[in-house]
Design an enzyme around this catalytic site. Structure first.
Site, PDB file in Angstrom:
ATOM      1  N   TYR A 130      20.672 -33.680  17.244  1.00 62.16           N
ATOM      2  CA  TYR A 130      21.878 -34.495  17.408  1.00 62.16           C
ATOM      3  C   TYR A 130      23.125 -33.707  17.024  1.00 62.16           C
ATOM      4  O   TYR A 130      24.142 -33.730  17.739  1.00 62.16           O
ATOM      5  CB  TYR A 130      21.756 -35.755  16.556  1.00 62.16           C
ATOM      6  CG  TYR A 130      22.896 -36.732  16.674  1.00 62.16           C
ATOM      7  CD1 TYR A 130      22.981 -37.586  17.774  1.00 62.16           C
ATOM      8  CD2 TYR A 130      23.867 -36.823  15.692  1.00 62.16           C
ATOM      9  CE1 TYR A 130      24.020 -38.502  17.882  1.00 62.16           C
ATOM     10  CE2 TYR A 130      24.912 -37.734  15.798  1.00 62.16           C
ATOM     11  CZ  TYR A 130      24.977 -38.566  16.895  1.00 62.16           C
ATOM     12  OH  TYR A 130      26.020 -39.481  16.999  1.00 62.16           O
TER      13      TYR A 130
ATOM     14  N   LYS B  30      26.235 -32.774  19.586  1.00 63.60           N
ATOM     15  CA  LYS B  30      27.605 -33.233  19.364  1.00 63.60           C
ATOM     16  C   LYS B  30      28.562 -32.072  19.131  1.00 63.60           C
ATOM     17  O   LYS B  30      29.729 -32.118  19.547  1.00 63.60           O
ATOM     18  CB  LYS B  30      27.646 -34.213  18.197  1.00 63.60           C
ATOM     19  CG  LYS B  30      26.931 -35.531  18.478  1.00 63.60           C
ATOM     20  CD  LYS B  30      27.550 -36.272  19.656  1.00 63.60           C
ATOM     21  CE  LYS B  30      26.937 -37.641  19.875  1.00 63.60           C
ATOM     22  NZ  LYS B  30      27.565 -38.379  20.997  1.00 63.60           N
TER      23      LYS B  30
END
Length: 230
Positions: A155, A159
């Site tokens: 993640y 991002k």
């Protein structure tokens, strides 16, 4: 408050959480809304019905796996047929598959990058032609906090990559009158973070305000970042 009457906002991950708040924000300011969702058709269609009833705008739900390049192309083409064009693109779709790095499976790493990072690229890629024809458009990418969290290598990488993508796209498209920005909130009270509520969590304890952000607060920032044209 900016008036988006006559504009079309396409929001991915738009059926709940931050995405739903973004949809309502743009609809409340007059924009017609294309709500892209992954799984819950009932929720997405209920949101569209609410926007139509409360704000008098056109709202249609589209099921799409944002990780699928061809499916995204088909979805954008259908939105163009239904609405005429797209003026604002909000890349909000995202998932988590947390796990410690030493035990994280390749599939978990790949799937999160495919949805959270490549999904944004897919929609930017297929909407850019629409923006270029009008020499106007706004892209808002929903990134995340920039500190990186243990158990979220996939993640965090996705991002962080989204921030880089935003910067590159902004420089490439700005001369054409198209803006590209990112909103990078920390913890926001959504289904993705509900398991953290009420816990003695050091990350939550570090928030100076003493609470999570609200989806509506992020949505307001997104609308602020959607000027049209030069």
């Amino acid at each position: 408050m900016r008036d988006f009457t006559g504009k079309v906002a396409l929001v991915t991950g738009g059926s709940r959480g931050i995405g739903a708040a973004v949809v309502k924000q743009f609809a409340s300011q007059g924009a017609d809304v294309a709500v892209v969702y992954a799984g819950n058709q009932e929720l997405a269609e209920a949101l569209c019905a609410q926007c139509a009833a409360d704000y008098g705008v056109k709202a249609i739900a589209y099921r799409c796996d944002v990780a699928d390049f061809a499916a995204v192309k088909d979805t954008v083409n259908q939105v163009k047929k239904d609405f005429g064009s797209v003026d604002i693109l909000v890349n909000n779709a995202g998932i988590t598959q947390d796990g410690l790095l030493a035990m994280m499976k390749q599939e978990a790493f790949d799937r999160v990058l495919d949805v959270d990072l490549k999904g944004a690229f897919h929609f930017i890629r297929h909407c850019t032609g629409l923006f270029l024809r009008k020499k106007a458009g706004a892209i808002i990418n929903v990134a995340s906090g920039l500190i990186g969290n243990a158990g979220q290598a996939n993640y965090s990488a996705a991002k962080a990559g989204l921030i880089g993508l935003t910067k590159a796209v902004a420089k490439e498209l700005a001369p054409k009158g198209i803006t590209c920005n990112a909103v990078a909130p920390g913890f926001v009270a959504t289904d993705m973070t509900k398991d953290l509520e009420g816990q003695d969590n050091v990350l939550l304890a570090a928030i100076p305000l003493g609470r999570m952000g609200q989806p509506e607060e992020v949505a307001g920032a997104g609308a602020f970042l959607a000027p049209m044209g030069r």
